[in-house]
Design an enzyme around this catalytic site. Structure first.
Site, PDB file in Angstrom:
ATOM      1  N   ARG A 210       5.092 -12.961   9.852  1.00  0.00           N
ATOM      2  CA  ARG A 210       5.773 -11.633   9.431  1.00  0.00           C
ATOM      3  C   ARG A 210       7.052 -11.610  10.084  1.00  0.00           C
ATOM      4  O   ARG A 210       7.341 -12.152  10.807  1.00  0.00           O
ATOM      5  CB  ARG A 210       4.787 -10.382  10.132  1.00  0.00           C
ATOM      6  CG  ARG A 210       3.652 -10.077   9.526  1.00  0.00           C
ATOM      7  CD  ARG A 210       2.899  -8.911  10.253  1.00  0.00           C
ATOM      8  NE  ARG A 210       3.562  -7.546  10.199  1.00  0.00           N
ATOM      9  CZ  ARG A 210       2.921  -6.855   9.261  1.00  0.00           C
ATOM     10  NH1 ARG A 210       2.026  -7.026   8.341  1.00  0.00           N
ATOM     11  NH2 ARG A 210       3.346  -5.602   9.001  1.00  0.00           N
TER      12      ARG A 210
ATOM     13  N   GLU B  51       0.688  -1.165  -0.175  1.00  0.00           N
ATOM     14  CA  GLU B  51      -0.030   0.041  -0.157  1.00  0.00           C
ATOM     15  C   GLU B  51       0.822   1.310   0.117  1.00  0.00           C
ATOM     16  O   GLU B  51       1.883   1.276   0.732  1.00  0.00           O
ATOM     17  CB  GLU B  51      -0.806   0.136   1.144  1.00  0.00           C
ATOM     18  CG  GLU B  51      -1.639   1.195   1.327  1.00  0.00           C
ATOM     19  CD  GLU B  51      -2.712   1.181   2.502  1.00  0.00           C
ATOM     20  OE1 GLU B  51      -2.631   0.536   3.441  1.00  0.00           O
ATOM     21  OE2 GLU B  51      -3.492   2.300   2.595  1.00  0.00           O
TER      22      GLU B  51
ATOM     23  N   LYS C 231       4.521   0.812   9.422  1.00  0.00           N
ATOM     24  CA  LYS C 231       4.629   1.958   8.725  1.00  0.00           C
ATOM     25  C   LYS C 231       3.902   3.207   9.751  1.00  0.00           C
ATOM     26  O   LYS C 231       4.495   4.228   9.514  1.00  0.00           O
ATOM     27  CB  LYS C 231       3.935   2.103   7.318  1.00  0.00           C
ATOM     28  CG  LYS C 231       4.737   1.260   6.239  1.00  0.00           C
ATOM     29  CD  LYS C 231       3.983   1.175   4.921  1.00  0.00           C
ATOM     30  CE  LYS C 231       3.076   0.316   4.727  1.00  0.00           C
ATOM     31  NZ  LYS C 231       2.384  -0.021   3.488  1.00  0.00           N
TER      32      LYS C 231
HETATM   33  P1  ATP Z   1       2.663  -2.412   8.050  1.00  0.00           P
HETATM   34  O1  ATP Z   1       2.055  -2.592   8.930  1.00  0.00           O
HETATM   35  O2  ATP Z   1       3.924  -1.792   8.149  1.00  0.00           O
HETATM   36  O3  ATP Z   1       2.011  -0.758   7.517  1.00  0.00           O
HETATM   37  P2  ATP Z   1       1.581  -3.613   5.759  1.00  0.00           P
HETATM   38  O4  ATP Z   1       1.158  -5.156   5.916  1.00  0.00           O
HETATM   39  O5  ATP Z   1       0.242  -2.657   6.004  1.00  0.00           O
HETATM   40  O6  ATP Z   1       2.623  -3.238   6.842  1.00  0.00           O
HETATM   41  P3  ATP Z   1       1.528  -3.295   3.092  1.00  0.00           P
HETATM   42  O7  ATP Z   1       2.093  -2.170   2.332  1.00  0.00           O
HETATM   43  O8  ATP Z   1       0.265  -3.808   2.869  1.00  0.00           O
HETATM   44  O9  ATP Z   1       1.957  -3.083   4.630  1.00  0.00           O
HETATM   45  O10 ATP Z   1       2.662  -4.688   3.023  1.00  0.00           O
HETATM   46  C1  ATP Z   1       2.862  -5.179   1.482  1.00  0.00           C
HETATM   47  C2  ATP Z   1       3.280  -6.758   1.937  1.00  0.00           C
HETATM   48  O11 ATP Z   1       4.321  -6.870   2.501  1.00  0.00           O
HETATM   49  C3  ATP Z   1       1.966  -7.460   2.350  1.00  0.00           C
HETATM   50  O12 ATP Z   1       1.949  -8.543   1.394  1.00  0.00           O
HETATM   51  C4  ATP Z   1       2.272  -7.724   3.609  1.00  0.00           C
HETATM   52  O13 ATP Z   1       2.066  -8.792   4.240  1.00  0.00           O
HETATM   53  C5  ATP Z   1       4.127  -7.641   3.499  1.00  0.00           C
HETATM   54  N1  ATP Z   1       4.719  -7.172   5.025  1.00  0.00           N
HETATM   55  C6  ATP Z   1       4.413  -6.068   5.644  1.00  0.00           C
HETATM   56  N2  ATP Z   1       5.098  -6.164   6.714  1.00  0.00           N
HETATM   57  C7  ATP Z   1       5.664  -7.169   6.806  1.00  0.00           C
HETATM   58  C8  ATP Z   1       6.610  -7.731   7.802  1.00  0.00           C
HETATM   59  N3  ATP Z   1       6.862  -7.205   8.831  1.00  0.00           N
HETATM   60  N4  ATP Z   1       7.064  -9.109   7.491  1.00  0.00           N
HETATM   61  C9  ATP Z   1       6.686  -9.725   6.340  1.00  0.00           C
HETATM   62  N5  ATP Z   1       5.869  -9.251   5.361  1.00  0.00           N
HETATM   63  C10 ATP Z   1       5.341  -8.083   5.740  1.00  0.00           C
HETATM   64 MG    MG Z   2      -1.502  -2.384   5.188  1.00  0.00          MG
END
Ligand code: ATP
Ligand code: MG
Length: 575
Positions: A273, A48, A283
């Protein structure tokens, strides 16, 4: 979140195991190809664009791009840009750059959820026509208040049984912008008593009178992530939708939508994760650190973002190796940040040229060395890489050494310079300390010594041994520079462990940045290019700061110190 803190030795043991057996995702894909469920592999990495990528995303990318590569398939880069309130073009550009920097290949395949808004809208109308979705006039607060709990069923919305015509009419008018933000939503009509809360008539569309960074003012209703995500995968013909564990209980909802619409179905597989000690990987929290000025920006070298790591001197290869070592698991755990540091150290050990730099300079005068004489001594660029060759380093009567390398009264087991003791100056000579000079406050400002001309190159002809080798820089030839030493951003392993009413901000390490000015660097560094990486002998790995360094005003970031606690523990773990 239930996480277990795995000691380093366990992580190493796990890494060793996983090198033997294929991980569960590889196995699942192998099965799907063998059974004919799929005849090719198509994955996607779906960030995102509401922030910069961090090391957790690197793990996801290694899995998404890695699986595609392993099975000769393709991996799309897809932006999940369904929430105009938090998303910006700046983030889109940065993410593309970071994915490229990591070396992942998405070819021309950069996609945007916003490109599918029209198709998603049509499918929403389909569901309405099938009696599977309705326009609900409850406020967002009322929707969540009537959702129920894990032990109690929710309550049905009073608008749940609107007829298809009324729903279609209202939904079209929602799209046309007739209603204020928050006044209505489109909800899926599933089951308010479903044990999975995600299935209790989830919201599919909300009204947001916001401009979108790509679609502009075209839309004022925006799809919810849960409605959009499965559709995006379906549209792109993704075979294996790999995502982190928190989406596991959303999977039944994605399945429900796809089944109701009767459209193509990917297989979703969840993995744990990445969590890391002394680090936050959300983020939202990283944005808070940036916005409230606790760090200099998303690319602050203390940040776990890919930009921060890059500016700090990390290589994409080190990050990939780290992701390989931690493997792919089904349960959440916390990885020791020391493993990441170990990986960059190993990588730079092979590739970074050695140079000499004195961070906290102390003058060393060689009393019996001829005034005005300069020798060019041969120094090895990288003992790990014979191809890296040698360079010439100027040596003269007045040098700089580290303040730490001299003690007037040495403690036990101190082998460096003190009155009467002899040490080796790297690539140069043996020198024996005679005395030191102090200022009015009693600080040592100059150390005096004599050298033995017969030890040129650092070897004595008579087999005399010394117990320390010091690095040095010739005073007349030194280049000055600033060096930034970094420590962990947080002072405790789990920064999010705080008492009620307290913030993770309180766990910031007040000593995470130390700036040293007037450092003395060997003259070959005068031409060091932005981003160039070096080993400063005996001190660690450093890189030229890409934001603040200028020719004539060099700035170096310490990537990581030399001492490797990880390797020691890892060896123990292997025994
Ligand atoms: P955040 O909580 O940091 O905002 P998010 O999951 O909302 O992370 P996205 O941009 O939606 O961030 O993530 C893109 C991809 O990266 C998704 O498939 C998510 O599962 C993966 N991802 C995000 N954070 C992690 C992590 N700490 N470990 C493994 N994969 C991750
Ligand atoms: Mg997200």
């Amino acid at each position: 979140m239930s996480t277990s803190h795995s000691p380093l030795s366990e992580t190493v043991a796990e890494a060793t195991r996983s090198r033997r057996a294929p991980d569960f995702i590889t196995q699942a894909i192998q099965e799907d190809l063998a059974s004919g469920r799929f005849d090719h592999v198509a994955t996607r990495f779906p960030p995102e664009p509401n922030g910069y990528l961090h090391i957790g995303h690197a793990k996801a990318m290694c899995i998404d791009f890695g699986m595609a590569e392993k099975f000769g398939g393709r991996c799309n880069l897809r932006f999940d840009d369904t929430n105009p309130a938090k998303e910006e073009q700046e983030y889109v550009d940065a993410i593309i750059e970071d994915v490229r920097w990591m070396g992942f290949d998405f070819g021309e395949r950069v996609y945007f959820a916003s490109d599918y808004f029209e198709q998603m809208y049509e499918w929403a109308e389909d569901l309405i026509k099938k009696g599977r979705a309705y326009v609900c006039d409850l406020s967002p607060e009322e929707v969540s208040a009537t959702r129920g709990t894990l032990t109690q069923p929710g309550t049905e919305s009073p608008y749940r049984n609107r007829c298809v015509e009324e729903n279609l009419d209202l939904f079209r008018r929602m799209r046309a912008g007739e209603f204020p933000e928050g006044s209505r939503t489109l909800r899926a009509k599933i089951d308010m008593a479903h044990p999975n809360l995600n299935m209790r008539d989830p919201v599919m569309y909300r009204i947001l009178h916001r401009e979108h960074h790509r679609t502009g003012k075209k839309w004022c209703i925006y799809p919810m992530y849960d409605w959009a995500h499965g559709l995006e995968d379906s549209i792109e013909g993704i075979t294996h939708s790999l995502c982190s564990l928190e989406y596991e209980n959303h999977r039944p909802l994605y399945d429900w939508f796809l089944d109701q619409l009767g459209i193509y179905h990917p297989r979703q597989i969840e993995f744990a994760r990445l969590n890391m000690t002394y680090t936050v990987l959300s983020k939202r929290l990283l944005l808070q650190l940036v916005e409230e000025g606790y760090v200099s920006g998303w690319d602050d070298p203390r940040m776990p973002t890919l930009r921060g790591l890059r500016r700090r001197g990390y290589t994409p290869q080190a990050i990939r190796t780290f992701c390989e070592l931690i493997g792919i698991a089904k349960t959440d755990s916390v990885v020791d940040v020391a493993l990441l540091e170990h990986c960059v150290r190993e990588d730079l050990n092979k590739s970074a040229p050695r140079v000499m730099a004195v961070l906290r300079p102390l003058r060393l005068v060689i009393d019996n060395y001829p005034e005005g004489k300069v020798e060019e001594l041969e120094a090895i660029n990288n003992p790990e890489d014979p191809g890296a060759g040698t360079r010439r380093v100027p040596f003269s009567k007045v040098l700089y050494i580290e303040q730490d390398d001299f003690r007037e009264s040495p403690p036990a087991k101190y082998y460096r310079l003190y009155p009467g003791n002899e040490v080796r100056l790297r690539y140069a000579y043996y020198v024996r300390c005679t005395h030191c000079v102090k200022d009015a406050q009693g600080n040592v400002v100059e150390v005096h010594c004599t050298y033995d001309p017969a030890t040129r190159g650092g070897q004595s002809a008579d087999g005399r041994r010394v117990q320390a080798t010091l690095h040095w820089v010739s005073a007349a030839h030194a280049v000055e520079g600033e060096v930034r030493l970094y420590d962990r951003l947080f002072k405790c392993a789990d920064p999010l462990e705080v008492a009620p009413g307290h913030s993770f901000i309180e766990n910031l390490n007040p000593h995470s940045l130390e700036v040293l000015r007037g450092c003395k660097l060997e003259p070959s560094l005068a031409k060091a290019a932005a981003g160039a990486r070096y080993q400063f002998e005996r001190l660690g790995y450093f890189c030229v700061d890409s934001a603040d360094s200028r020719p004539g005003a060099l700035v170096f970031n310490r990537t990581v110190a030399l001492k490797d606690t990880w390797a020691k523990i890892a060896r123990k773990g292997m025994e």
